[in-house]
Design a protein around this motif. Structure first.
Motif, mmCIF file in Angstrom:
data_model
loop_
_atom_site.group_PDB
_atom_site.id
_atom_site.type_symbol
_atom_site.label_atom_id
_atom_site.label_comp_id
_atom_site.label_asym_id
_atom_site.label_seq_id
_atom_site.Cartn_x
_atom_site.Cartn_y
_atom_site.Cartn_z
ATOM 1 N N ILE A 8 80.739 0.071 87.833
ATOM 2 C CA ILE A 8 79.806 -0.711 88.647
ATOM 3 C C ILE A 8 78.381 -0.200 88.431
ATOM 4 C CG2 ILE A 8 79.056 -1.173 91.029
ATOM 5 C CD1 ILE A 8 82.087 -1.238 91.765
ATOM 6 N N LEU A 9 78.206 1.118 88.450
ATOM 7 C CA LEU A 9 76.880 1.696 88.220
ATOM 8 C C LEU A 9 76.346 1.326 86.840
ATOM 9 C CD1 LEU A 9 77.307 5.237 89.809
ATOM 10 C CD2 LEU A 9 76.120 3.248 90.772
ATOM 11 N N ASP A 10 77.212 1.360 85.840
ATOM 12 C CA ASP A 10 76.796 0.978 84.480
ATOM 13 C C ASP A 10 76.292 -0.459 84.456
ATOM 14 O OD1 ASP A 10 77.429 3.481 83.473
ATOM 15 O OD2 ASP A 10 79.386 2.852 82.690
ATOM 16 N N GLU A 11 77.035 -1.353 85.114
ATOM 17 C CA GLU A 11 76.630 -2.761 85.127
ATOM 18 C C GLU A 11 75.328 -2.960 85.898
ATOM 19 O OE1 GLU A 11 77.913 -5.105 83.236
ATOM 20 O OE2 GLU A 11 79.225 -3.508 82.494
ATOM 21 N N LEU A 12 75.159 -2.250 87.009
ATOM 22 C CA LEU A 12 73.915 -2.357 87.770
ATOM 23 C C LEU A 12 72.728 -1.776 86.994
ATOM 24 C CD1 LEU A 12 75.166 -1.549 91.373
ATOM 25 C CD2 LEU A 12 74.331 -3.752 90.506
ATOM 26 N N ARG A 13 72.975 -0.750 86.191
ATOM 27 C CA ARG A 13 71.895 -0.215 85.338
ATOM 28 C C ARG A 13 71.471 -1.255 84.304
ATOM 29 N NH1 ARG A 13 75.061 4.803 85.228
ATOM 30 N NH2 ARG A 13 73.964 6.319 86.517
ATOM 31 N N ARG A 14 72.452 -1.984 83.763
ATOM 32 C CA ARG A 14 72.137 -3.018 82.776
ATOM 33 C C ARG A 14 71.382 -4.175 83.406
ATOM 34 N NH1 ARG A 14 76.227 -0.830 79.880
ATOM 35 N NH2 ARG A 14 78.142 -1.538 80.830
ATOM 36 N N ASN A 15 71.810 -4.558 84.616
ATOM 37 C CA ASN A 15 71.177 -5.680 85.292
ATOM 38 C C ASN A 15 71.379 -5.520 86.790
ATOM 39 O OD1 ASN A 15 70.229 -8.071 86.304
ATOM 40 N ND2 ASN A 15 71.718 -9.367 85.266
ATOM 41 N N SER A 16 70.355 -4.995 87.462
ATOM 42 C CA SER A 16 70.494 -4.745 88.897
ATOM 43 C C SER A 16 70.566 -6.030 89.708
ATOM 44 C CB SER A 16 69.345 -3.871 89.403
ATOM 45 O OG SER A 16 68.110 -4.541 89.248
ATOM 46 N N ILE A 27 84.649 -5.801 85.256
ATOM 47 C CA ILE A 27 85.418 -4.573 85.475
ATOM 48 C C ILE A 27 86.800 -4.807 86.086
ATOM 49 C CG2 ILE A 27 83.306 -3.219 85.664
ATOM 50 C CD1 ILE A 27 83.884 -2.983 88.681
ATOM 51 N N GLY A 28 87.113 -6.062 86.413
ATOM 52 C CA GLY A 28 88.452 -6.377 86.902
ATOM 53 C C GLY A 28 88.650 -6.208 88.397
ATOM 54 N N LEU A 29 87.620 -6.512 89.188
ATOM 55 C CA LEU A 29 87.736 -6.474 90.647
ATOM 56 C C LEU A 29 87.227 -7.787 91.230
ATOM 57 C CD1 LEU A 29 86.319 -2.933 91.607
ATOM 58 C CD2 LEU A 29 88.706 -3.658 91.640
ATOM 59 N N SER A 30 87.591 -8.049 92.468
ATOM 60 C CA SER A 30 87.044 -9.223 93.156
ATOM 61 C C SER A 30 85.604 -8.933 93.583
ATOM 62 C CB SER A 30 87.882 -9.541 94.393
ATOM 63 O OG SER A 30 87.704 -8.513 95.364
ATOM 64 N N ALA A 31 84.878 -10.000 93.858
ATOM 65 C CA ALA A 31 83.488 -9.841 94.306
ATOM 66 C C ALA A 31 83.429 -9.021 95.589
ATOM 67 C CB ALA A 31 82.848 -11.210 94.506
ATOM 68 N N SER A 32 84.344 -9.268 96.511
ATOM 69 C CA SER A 32 84.320 -8.531 97.782
ATOM 70 C C SER A 32 84.621 -7.042 97.571
ATOM 71 C CB SER A 32 85.284 -9.149 98.793
ATOM 72 O OG SER A 32 86.599 -9.136 98.295
ATOM 73 N N ALA A 33 85.509 -6.735 96.637
ATOM 74 C CA ALA A 33 85.805 -5.322 96.343
ATOM 75 C C ALA A 33 84.591 -4.636 95.737
ATOM 76 C CB ALA A 33 87.008 -5.214 95.410
ATOM 77 N N VAL A 34 83.879 -5.338 94.855
ATOM 78 C CA VAL A 34 82.662 -4.772 94.269
ATOM 79 C C VAL A 34 81.631 -4.539 95.364
ATOM 80 C CG1 VAL A 34 80.725 -5.194 92.700
ATOM 81 C CG2 VAL A 34 83.054 -5.760 91.979
ATOM 82 N N LYS A 35 81.463 -5.521 96.264
ATOM 83 C CA LYS A 35 80.491 -5.379 97.354
ATOM 84 C C LYS A 35 80.818 -4.174 98.230
ATOM 85 C CE LYS A 35 78.340 -7.550 101.347
ATOM 86 N NZ LYS A 35 78.048 -6.267 101.894
ATOM 87 N N ARG A 36 82.082 -4.018 98.587
ATOM 88 C CA ARG A 36 82.485 -2.868 99.415
ATOM 89 C C ARG A 36 82.153 -1.561 98.715
ATOM 90 N NH1 ARG A 36 86.933 -6.098 100.405
ATOM 91 N NH2 ARG A 36 88.231 -4.964 98.922
ATOM 92 N N ARG A 37 82.428 -1.506 97.424
ATOM 93 C CA ARG A 37 82.141 -0.282 96.673
ATOM 94 C C ARG A 37 80.637 -0.023 96.581
ATOM 95 N NH1 ARG A 37 85.990 2.178 93.158
ATOM 96 N NH2 ARG A 37 88.091 1.442 93.588
ATOM 97 N N VAL A 38 79.845 -1.066 96.326
ATOM 98 C CA VAL A 38 78.390 -0.901 96.265
ATOM 99 C C VAL A 38 77.868 -0.437 97.618
ATOM 100 C CG1 VAL A 38 76.181 -2.107 95.995
ATOM 101 C CG2 VAL A 38 78.018 -2.477 94.334
ATOM 102 N N ASP A 39 78.335 -1.043 98.688
ATOM 103 C CA ASP A 39 77.920 -0.631 100.034
ATOM 104 C C ASP A 39 78.235 0.841 100.281
ATOM 105 O OD1 ASP A 39 76.995 -3.183 100.547
ATOM 106 O OD2 ASP A 39 78.725 -3.771 101.783
ATOM 107 N N ARG A 40 79.423 1.278 99.852
ATOM 108 C CA ARG A 40 79.804 2.683 100.016
ATOM 109 C C ARG A 40 78.929 3.594 99.159
ATOM 110 N NH1 ARG A 40 82.868 5.392 96.896
ATOM 111 N NH2 ARG A 40 84.045 3.604 96.124
ATOM 112 N N LEU A 41 78.638 3.174 97.923
ATOM 113 C CA LEU A 41 77.785 3.979 97.051
ATOM 114 C C LEU A 41 76.371 4.129 97.635
ATOM 115 C CD1 LEU A 41 78.966 2.531 93.620
ATOM 116 C CD2 LEU A 41 79.334 4.881 94.446
ATOM 117 N N VAL A 42 75.897 3.079 98.282
ATOM 118 C CA VAL A 42 74.590 3.151 98.955
ATOM 119 C C VAL A 42 74.682 4.083 100.158
ATOM 120 C CG1 VAL A 42 72.887 1.834 100.288
ATOM 121 C CG2 VAL A 42 73.773 0.906 98.143
ATOM 122 N N ALA A 43 75.702 3.905 100.987
ATOM 123 C CA ALA A 43 75.870 4.726 102.193
ATOM 124 C C ALA A 43 76.031 6.206 101.846
ATOM 125 C CB ALA A 43 77.064 4.238 103.005
ATOM 126 N N ASP A 44 76.709 6.493 100.740
ATOM 127 C CA ASP A 44 76.928 7.882 100.316
ATOM 128 C C ASP A 44 75.731 8.485 99.598
ATOM 129 O OD1 ASP A 44 79.445 7.668 101.390
ATOM 130 O OD2 ASP A 44 80.497 7.534 99.461
#
Length: 145
Positions: A8-16, A27-44
């Motif tokens: 996810i970080l690699d893809e956001l680096r390519r195109n935020s 990467i083989g995830l649903s949009a909601s799963a990606v959103k949850r992970r991005v939210d967690r990466l921001v929170a952390d």
């Protein structure tokens, strides 16, 4: 952080601006799963900011130099940070091993403004001298922030 987070970080680096669905397809995830992970990466604090990168030459910052900074005696990194933070032309800096105390990357509009910025660094009480190399042409630039 696992390999999916890294992807996810690699893809956001390519195109935020990529959508969660677009990233998920790659990467083989649903949009909601990606959103949850991005939210967690921001929170952390893994993702510190979403930003843009402007081509410095379009912004008029065509002159760049790498500057070795040599100090009198021992100078704490915090003091170097204080000195260099006061000079807006400093775009990157770090303490280093070897004879120099720090390496500084500077960008300015032209040679006179670069010279003025260098002088602001040189007059700091702890700075002994600098050694500059003006960049003639940029060959490779990778941003891993």
């Amino acid at each position: 952080m696992d390999n999916l987070d890294r992807s996810i970080l690699d893809e956001l680096r390519r195109n935020s601006r990529a959508g969660y669905g677009d990233i998920g397809q790659i990467i083989g995830l649903s949009a909601s799963a990606v959103k949850r992970r991005v939210d967690r990466l921001v929170a952390d604090g893994v993702i510190r900011a979403f930003t843009i990168q402007v081509d410095p030459t379009v912004d008029g910052m065509n002159t760049e130099a790498y500057v070795e900074l040599f100090c009198r005696g021992t100078v704490a990194p915090e003091e170097l940070l204080r000195i260099l933070s006061a000079v807006p032309e400093v775009v990157d800096a770090g303490t280093v091993t070897g004879s120099a105390d720090a390496i500084v990357h500077m960008r300015s509009r032209d040679i006179p403004s670069l010279e003025a910025a260098l002088e602001r660094v040189r007059i700091a009480p702890n700075v002994d001298h600098t050694r500059s190399a003006i960049v003639l042409s940029r060959l490779i630039h990778r941003s891993n922030d």
